[in-house]
Design a protein around this motif. Structure first.
Motif, PDB file in Angstrom:
ATOM      1  N   ALA A   1       0.821  -1.220   0.000  1.00  0.00           N
ATOM      2  CA  ALA A   1       0.000   0.000   0.000  1.00  0.00           C
ATOM      3  C   ALA A   1       0.851   1.264   0.000  1.00  0.00           C
ATOM      4  CB  ALA A   1      -0.930  -0.005   1.216  1.00  0.00           C
ATOM      5  N   GLN A   2       2.095   1.164   0.465  1.00  0.00           N
ATOM      6  CA  GLN A   2       2.963   2.339   0.526  1.00  0.00           C
ATOM      7  C   GLN A   2       3.303   2.863  -0.863  1.00  0.00           C
ATOM      8  OE1 GLN A   2       3.860   4.171   3.043  1.00  0.00           O
ATOM      9  NE2 GLN A   2       5.175   5.518   1.830  1.00  0.00           N
ATOM     10  N   ALA A   3       3.159   2.034  -1.891  1.00  0.00           N
ATOM     11  CA  ALA A   3       3.456   2.467  -3.258  1.00  0.00           C
ATOM     12  C   ALA A   3       2.598   3.648  -3.675  1.00  0.00           C
ATOM     13  CB  ALA A   3       3.262   1.305  -4.231  1.00  0.00           C
ATOM     14  N   ALA A   4       1.412   3.774  -3.094  1.00  0.00           N
ATOM     15  CA  ALA A   4       0.527   4.884  -3.445  1.00  0.00           C
ATOM     16  C   ALA A   4       1.119   6.231  -3.088  1.00  0.00           C
ATOM     17  CB  ALA A   4      -0.828   4.708  -2.757  1.00  0.00           C
ATOM     18  N   ALA A   5       2.049   6.269  -2.132  1.00  0.00           N
ATOM     19  CA  ALA A   5       2.672   7.529  -1.704  1.00  0.00           C
ATOM     20  C   ALA A   5       3.859   7.917  -2.575  1.00  0.00           C
ATOM     21  CB  ALA A   5       3.113   7.423  -0.250  1.00  0.00           C
ATOM     22  N   GLU A   6       4.253   7.063  -3.526  1.00  0.00           N
ATOM     23  CA  GLU A   6       5.392   7.367  -4.389  1.00  0.00           C
ATOM     24  C   GLU A   6       4.950   8.271  -5.534  1.00  0.00           C
ATOM     25  OE1 GLU A   6       8.310   6.622  -3.504  1.00  0.00           O
ATOM     26  OE2 GLU A   6       7.872   5.155  -1.919  1.00  0.00           O
TER      27      GLU A   6
ATOM     28  N   ALA B   1       4.969   8.079  -8.796  1.00  0.00           N
ATOM     29  CA  ALA B   1       4.174   7.484  -9.874  1.00  0.00           C
ATOM     30  C   ALA B   1       3.033   6.623  -9.345  1.00  0.00           C
ATOM     31  CB  ALA B   1       5.070   6.656 -10.792  1.00  0.00           C
ATOM     32  N   GLY B   2       2.904   6.533  -8.018  1.00  0.00           N
ATOM     33  CA  GLY B   2       1.871   5.680  -7.444  1.00  0.00           C
ATOM     34  C   GLY B   2       2.187   4.205  -7.552  1.00  0.00           C
ATOM     35  N   SER B   3       3.426   3.877  -7.900  1.00  0.00           N
ATOM     36  CA  SER B   3       3.866   2.478  -8.010  1.00  0.00           C
ATOM     37  C   SER B   3       5.354   2.415  -7.729  1.00  0.00           C
ATOM     38  CB  SER B   3       3.567   1.916  -9.407  1.00  0.00           C
ATOM     39  OG  SER B   3       4.389   2.560 -10.374  1.00  0.00           O
TER      40      SER B   3
ATOM     41  N   GLN C   1       7.734   1.161  -9.716  1.00  0.00           N
ATOM     42  CA  GLN C   1       8.538   1.403 -10.931  1.00  0.00           C
ATOM     43  C   GLN C   1       9.808   0.545 -10.966  1.00  0.00           C
ATOM     44  OE1 GLN C   1       8.533   5.930 -10.329  1.00  0.00           O
ATOM     45  NE2 GLN C   1       8.326   5.786 -12.538  1.00  0.00           N
ATOM     46  N   LEU C   2       9.692  -0.716 -10.670  1.00  0.00           N
ATOM     47  CA  LEU C   2      10.884  -1.566 -10.585  1.00  0.00           C
ATOM     48  C   LEU C   2      11.655  -1.686 -11.907  1.00  0.00           C
ATOM     49  CD1 LEU C   2       9.747  -4.386  -8.139  1.00  0.00           C
ATOM     50  CD2 LEU C   2      11.191  -2.390  -7.690  1.00  0.00           C
ATOM     51  N   PRO C   3      10.992  -1.762 -13.070  1.00  0.00           N
ATOM     52  CA  PRO C   3      11.787  -1.781 -14.315  1.00  0.00           C
ATOM     53  C   PRO C   3      12.657  -0.529 -14.462  1.00  0.00           C
ATOM     54  CG  PRO C   3       9.544  -2.496 -14.752  1.00  0.00           C
ATOM     55  CD  PRO C   3       9.549  -1.970 -13.354  1.00  0.00           C
ATOM     56  N   GLN C   4      12.100   0.626 -14.095  1.00  0.00           N
ATOM     57  CA  GLN C   4      12.888   1.858 -14.166  1.00  0.00           C
ATOM     58  C   GLN C   4      14.025   1.851 -13.144  1.00  0.00           C
ATOM     59  OE1 GLN C   4       9.616   1.560 -14.301  1.00  0.00           O
ATOM     60  NE2 GLN C   4       8.609   3.295 -15.313  1.00  0.00           N
ATOM     61  N   VAL C   5      13.760   1.306 -11.953  1.00  0.00           N
ATOM     62  CA  VAL C   5      14.820   1.185 -10.943  1.00  0.00           C
ATOM     63  C   VAL C   5      15.984   0.380 -11.492  1.00  0.00           C
ATOM     64  CG1 VAL C   5      15.423   0.218  -8.697  1.00  0.00           C
ATOM     65  CG2 VAL C   5      13.261   1.445  -8.967  1.00  0.00           C
ATOM     66  N   ALA C   6      15.675  -0.773 -12.074  1.00  0.00           N
ATOM     67  CA  ALA C   6      16.731  -1.634 -12.619  1.00  0.00           C
ATOM     68  C   ALA C   6      17.471  -0.943 -13.763  1.00  0.00           C
ATOM     69  CB  ALA C   6      16.121  -2.956 -13.099  1.00  0.00           C
TER      70      ALA C   6
END
Length: 285
Positions: free
Chosen positions: A227-232, A234-236, A238-243
């Protein structure tokens, strides 16, 4: 036999030896690798009963995720800068240059040493954190895999920065201290200590260019509730972008660090090393 392959093997062996030798100095282990985990666990304990935002994540859990990110940043930049700066002064880098593919072996050794020391430090933070802090836990098998690759890519992306700084500073002791200022400033605007959404839009754009933001995002995705992803932003997560961002910084940084280290050693003679060593001894006393 392939000289480059020999250099890689020698690098792994040297890195493992340096890791084992670290334990011959308990004070260095306690002060350099246990202090940060202990501080974050202690602070998180005092704030574990409070929460922030609508996601219900405990403040203590968020701070523990911040602690993991901070540990990776300090190990990848400050620690590597100190090591490279010191070994430039004592002639280790110069000796590596004259060995076939010596700089490759040197880089592999430092990378392997960094990864093993980081694993030890992370365990000192993760294990007590998951036991004592409510809401802080590796999110299943997928979270464990994510945390593993994020940590590895984070260190590979950050270590070249530390290596370049250590290679160019005239005085690694005072210079590394000055490095803390931009590192902490970048950490402050990258959502490591508080949600990125609280920052102005232009600072958000600046932070996303550097790897620190993406390291923090990847770590949070592995140890905080979904649920914490909502506070980021993009609201997610973004693991592909992280990698992608961390891999790009790692590849470009490795090439840049190799070039800087080779250029630096070409300009270094035995007499310069001796002069630097004498200056270092004078500063020590």
């Amino acid at each position: 036999m392939n000289p480059a392959l020999n250099a890689v093997r020698a690098g792994f062996s040297r890195g493992w030896t340096e890791f084992k030798n670290t334990f011959s100095n308990p004070g260095e282990v306690a002060g350099g690798y246990l202090l940060t985990p202990a501080v974050f666990v202690g602070v998180s304990l005092f704030t574990s009963d409070s929460s922030f935002g609508t996601e219900g994540t405990s403040t203590g859990a968020y701070l523990m995720a911040s602690g993991v990110t901070m540990l990776l940043i300090l190990l990848g930049t400050i620690t590597i800068a100190q090591v490279v700066g010191s070994e430039r002064e004592d002639g280790t880098l110069l000796r590596a240059r004259v060995v076939p593919d010596g700089m490759v072996g040197y880089t592999v050794a430092k990378t392997w040493y960094l990864l093993t020391m980081s694993l030890m430090s992370l365990l000192f933070m993760l294990v007590p954190g998951m036991v004592l802090i409510d809401g802080f836990a590796v999110q299943g098998a997928a979270g464990a895999v994510t945390l593993a690759w994020v940590c590895v890519l984070a260190l590979l992306a950050l270590a070249p920065v530390g290596a370049v700084v250590g290679a160019v500073l005239s005085n690694p002791r005072t210079g590394v201290g000055m490095l803390m200022l931009p590192v902490m400033g970048l950490t402050g605007i990258s959502g490591v200590l508080f949600p990125m959404t609280l920052m102005p839009g232009w600072l958000q754009a600046v932070a996303q260019f550097f790897p620190v933001y993406w390291v923090g995002l990847g770590v949070r995705s592995a140890v905080l509730p979904p649920a914490q992803a909502a506070a980021e932003l993009a609201g997610s997560w973004q693991l592909p972008q992280v990698a992608g961002v961390l891999a790009l910084w790692a590849v470009v940084g490795f090439a840049a660090a190799q070039w800087v280290l080779r250029r630096m050693t070409r300009k270094t003679s035995g007499s310069r090393v001796q002069q630097a060593r004498e200056k270092a001894m004078q500063r020590a006393y």
